[in-house]
Design a protein around this motif. Structure first.
Motif, mmCIF file in Angstrom:
data_model
loop_
_atom_site.group_PDB
_atom_site.id
_atom_site.type_symbol
_atom_site.label_atom_id
_atom_site.label_comp_id
_atom_site.label_asym_id
_atom_site.label_seq_id
_atom_site.Cartn_x
_atom_site.Cartn_y
_atom_site.Cartn_z
ATOM 1 N N LEU A 165 0.835 -1.200 0.000
ATOM 2 C CA LEU A 165 0.000 0.000 0.000
ATOM 3 C C LEU A 165 0.873 1.254 0.000
ATOM 4 N N THR A 166 1.942 1.215 0.759
ATOM 5 C CA THR A 166 2.866 2.344 0.797
ATOM 6 C C THR A 166 3.456 2.616 -0.582
ATOM 7 N N GLY A 167 3.804 1.539 -1.298
ATOM 8 C CA GLY A 167 4.339 1.686 -2.644
ATOM 9 C C GLY A 167 3.331 2.285 -3.610
ATOM 10 N N ARG A 168 2.074 1.859 -3.485
ATOM 11 C CA ARG A 168 1.031 2.376 -4.377
ATOM 12 C C ARG A 168 0.744 3.858 -4.092
ATOM 13 N N MET A 169 0.848 4.258 -2.826
ATOM 14 C CA MET A 169 0.652 5.672 -2.492
ATOM 15 C C MET A 169 1.753 6.520 -3.131
ATOM 16 N N TYR A 170 2.945 6.010 -3.118
ATOM 17 C CA TYR A 170 4.064 6.716 -3.749
ATOM 18 C C TYR A 170 3.817 6.843 -5.254
ATOM 19 N N GLU A 171 3.372 5.747 -5.894
ATOM 20 C CA GLU A 171 3.115 5.771 -7.330
ATOM 21 C C GLU A 171 2.037 6.789 -7.686
ATOM 22 N N LEU A 172 0.979 6.829 -6.892
ATOM 23 C CA LEU A 172 -0.108 7.769 -7.160
ATOM 24 C C LEU A 172 0.378 9.217 -7.026
ATOM 25 N N LYS A 173 1.197 9.486 -6.042
ATOM 26 C CA LYS A 173 1.718 10.835 -5.853
ATOM 27 C C LYS A 173 2.573 11.267 -7.036
ATOM 28 N N LYS A 174 3.267 10.300 -7.640
ATOM 29 C CA LYS A 174 4.153 10.586 -8.767
ATOM 30 C C LYS A 174 3.456 10.442 -10.117
ATOM 31 N N GLY A 175 2.177 10.032 -10.090
ATOM 32 C CA GLY A 175 1.451 9.855 -11.345
ATOM 33 C C GLY A 175 1.876 8.638 -12.134
ATOM 34 N N LEU A 176 2.365 7.618 -11.437
ATOM 35 C CA LEU A 176 2.909 6.436 -12.109
ATOM 36 C C LEU A 176 1.984 5.227 -12.078
ATOM 37 N N ALA A 177 0.862 5.302 -11.389
ATOM 38 C CA ALA A 177 0.000 4.121 -11.205
ATOM 39 C C ALA A 177 -0.737 3.778 -12.490
ATOM 40 N N GLU A 178 -0.801 2.480 -12.773
ATOM 41 C CA GLU A 178 -1.539 2.009 -13.935
ATOM 42 C C GLU A 178 -3.037 2.001 -13.622
ATOM 43 N N PRO A 179 -3.897 1.929 -14.633
ATOM 44 C CA PRO A 179 -5.350 1.956 -14.391
ATOM 45 C C PRO A 179 -5.818 0.745 -13.590
ATOM 46 N N ILE A 180 -6.868 0.949 -12.827
ATOM 47 C CA ILE A 180 -7.543 -0.173 -12.179
ATOM 48 C C ILE A 180 -8.452 -0.840 -13.206
ATOM 49 N N ILE A 181 -9.008 -1.984 -12.838
ATOM 50 C CA ILE A 181 -9.973 -2.674 -13.696
ATOM 51 C C ILE A 181 -11.250 -2.874 -12.901
ATOM 52 N N ALA A 182 -12.367 -2.421 -13.464
ATOM 53 C CA ALA A 182 -13.657 -2.545 -12.792
ATOM 54 C C ALA A 182 -14.697 -3.079 -13.766
ATOM 55 N N HIS A 196 -6.842 -3.131 -5.977
ATOM 56 C CA HIS A 196 -7.315 -2.826 -4.626
ATOM 57 C C HIS A 196 -6.306 -1.989 -3.840
ATOM 58 N N HIS A 197 -5.018 -2.284 -3.988
ATOM 59 C CA HIS A 197 -4.026 -1.472 -3.291
ATOM 60 C C HIS A 197 -4.045 -0.036 -3.817
ATOM 61 N N ALA A 199 -6.622 1.501 -5.178
ATOM 62 C CA ALA A 199 -7.873 2.136 -4.763
ATOM 63 C C ALA A 199 -7.815 2.569 -3.304
ATOM 64 N N VAL A 200 -7.301 1.704 -2.435
ATOM 65 C CA VAL A 200 -7.190 2.061 -1.016
ATOM 66 C C VAL A 200 -6.183 3.203 -0.835
ATOM 67 N N ALA A 201 -5.108 3.158 -1.608
ATOM 68 C CA ALA A 201 -4.119 4.241 -1.541
ATOM 69 C C ALA A 201 -4.753 5.566 -1.939
ATOM 70 N N ALA A 202 -5.556 5.544 -2.999
ATOM 71 C CA ALA A 202 -6.234 6.765 -3.443
ATOM 72 C C ALA A 202 -7.194 7.271 -2.371
ATOM 73 N N TYR A 203 -7.894 6.349 -1.745
ATOM 74 C CA TYR A 203 -8.831 6.712 -0.678
ATOM 75 C C TYR A 203 -8.089 7.386 0.483
ATOM 76 N N LYS A 204 -6.953 6.815 0.873
ATOM 77 C CA LYS A 204 -6.185 7.366 1.988
ATOM 78 C C LYS A 204 -5.586 8.735 1.633
ATOM 79 N N LEU A 205 -5.282 8.934 0.347
ATOM 80 C CA LEU A 205 -4.688 10.191 -0.097
ATOM 81 C C LEU A 205 -5.739 11.248 -0.430
ATOM 82 N N GLY A 206 -7.007 10.866 -0.412
ATOM 83 C CA GLY A 206 -8.058 11.817 -0.727
ATOM 84 C C GLY A 206 -8.235 12.069 -2.213
ATOM 85 N N ILE A 207 -7.755 11.130 -3.040
ATOM 86 C CA ILE A 207 -7.916 11.252 -4.487
ATOM 87 C C ILE A 207 -9.333 10.805 -4.845
ATOM 88 N N PRO A 208 -10.142 11.633 -5.495
ATOM 89 C CA PRO A 208 -11.567 11.324 -5.683
ATOM 90 C C PRO A 208 -11.893 10.298 -6.756
#
Length: 263
Positions: A165-182, A196-197, A199-208
């Motif tokens: 989860l920590t790694g995914r939060m870092y990726e989101l902050k840097k704009g490096l995360a790949e798309p989720i699948i829904a 899921h990691h 999505a939870v990272a985005a939730y914790k970071l307040g990304i809508p």
């Protein structure tokens, strides 16, 4: 061939034939599961579901109301997971006990596990395998790229790991995360299949909202993966547990006195 053993859950919540309906109801509340293998000395002797409990006297023994082993459908660890997935789709079962050649309970496989078995590391491959899986089940699909609100995501995974989860939060902050699948059906919200990691990272970071591959499935019925998620109490990202270690290699059994050990 992908084997059942590669994706089954090894930590299995079980009951004993000597448990009562009252015990089982309590176990349902504690675990959130809707069906439990029944074991004696590690051997599978039956299975009981919440439907079996309805209208029964609370002191009735599980052994008297369970579906017995000879009437059950089970999976083997070396079975092709897609063969098991087709079997589950035809029969309507959302989960199957996994036994070895000596009828020892070694795990449980769910329709969620079947879907996850088709997900690999590269996003296009993940997407294509998921789409193909549902098309092989006779469902029409179409895929679109878009954004999905975090609040609309319904998870299908009960836990995420803190280190990842920590790694995914870092990726989101840097704009490096790949798309989720829904997945989106006619009557369901967005069912989160992969990411899921993130999505939870985005939730914790307040990304809508998150970039997503959205698989639209032409059905007005609930998918098995959604039913399984709901039976586990998964409705929003808040329901996902964050853990710091993996404890999935044992069997948990609800026991009465005297203690019965199913290790």
């Amino acid at each position: 061939m992908v084997k059942v053993s590669e994706y089954m859950t090894k930590k299995v919540d079980c009951l004993s034939p000597d448990n009562t309906v009252k015990d089982a109801i309590r176990f349902v509340k504690e675990t959130g599961h809707d069906a439990f293998p029944v074991v004696v000395d590690g051997k599978l002797v039956g299975i009981v579901s919440v439907h079996d409990l309805v209208g029964k006297d609370e002191n009735e023994k599980i052994g008297n109301i369970m579906t017995k082993r000879e009437d059950m459908i089970v999976a083997k660890p070396d079975a092709d997971i897609m063969d098991i997935g087709r079997l589950m789709f035809r029969t309507g079962f959302s989960k199957l006990p996994v036994v070895d050649d000596e009828n020892n309970l070694v795990g449980i496989i769910t329709n969620t596990d079947v879907i996850r078995s088709q997900i690999e590391k590269t996003t296009p491959e993940k997407l294509n395998k998921i789409v193909k899986t549902y098309e092989n089940l006779g469902l029409k699909t179409r895929v679109e790229r878009g954004y999905v609100s975090i609040d609309e995501l319904k998870p299908t995974q009960s836990k995420v790991h803190e280190d990842e989860l920590t790694g995914r939060m870092y990726e989101l902050k840097k704009g490096l995360a790949e798309p989720i699948i829904a997945i989106k059906t006619k009557k369901s919200g967005y069912i989160l299949i992969d990411g899921h990691h993130r999505a939870v990272a985005a939730y914790k970071l307040g990304i809508p909202k998150l970039d997503a591959y959205i698989i639209y499935i032409d059905t007005d019925k609930k998918l098995g993966i959604e039913k399984t998620a709901e039976s586990q109490g998964l409705r929003t990202l808040k329901d996902i547990k964050i853990i710091d270690e993996n404890n999935e290699n044992s069997i948990n059994t609800y026991t009465l006195k005297p203690k019965v050990n199913f290790d």
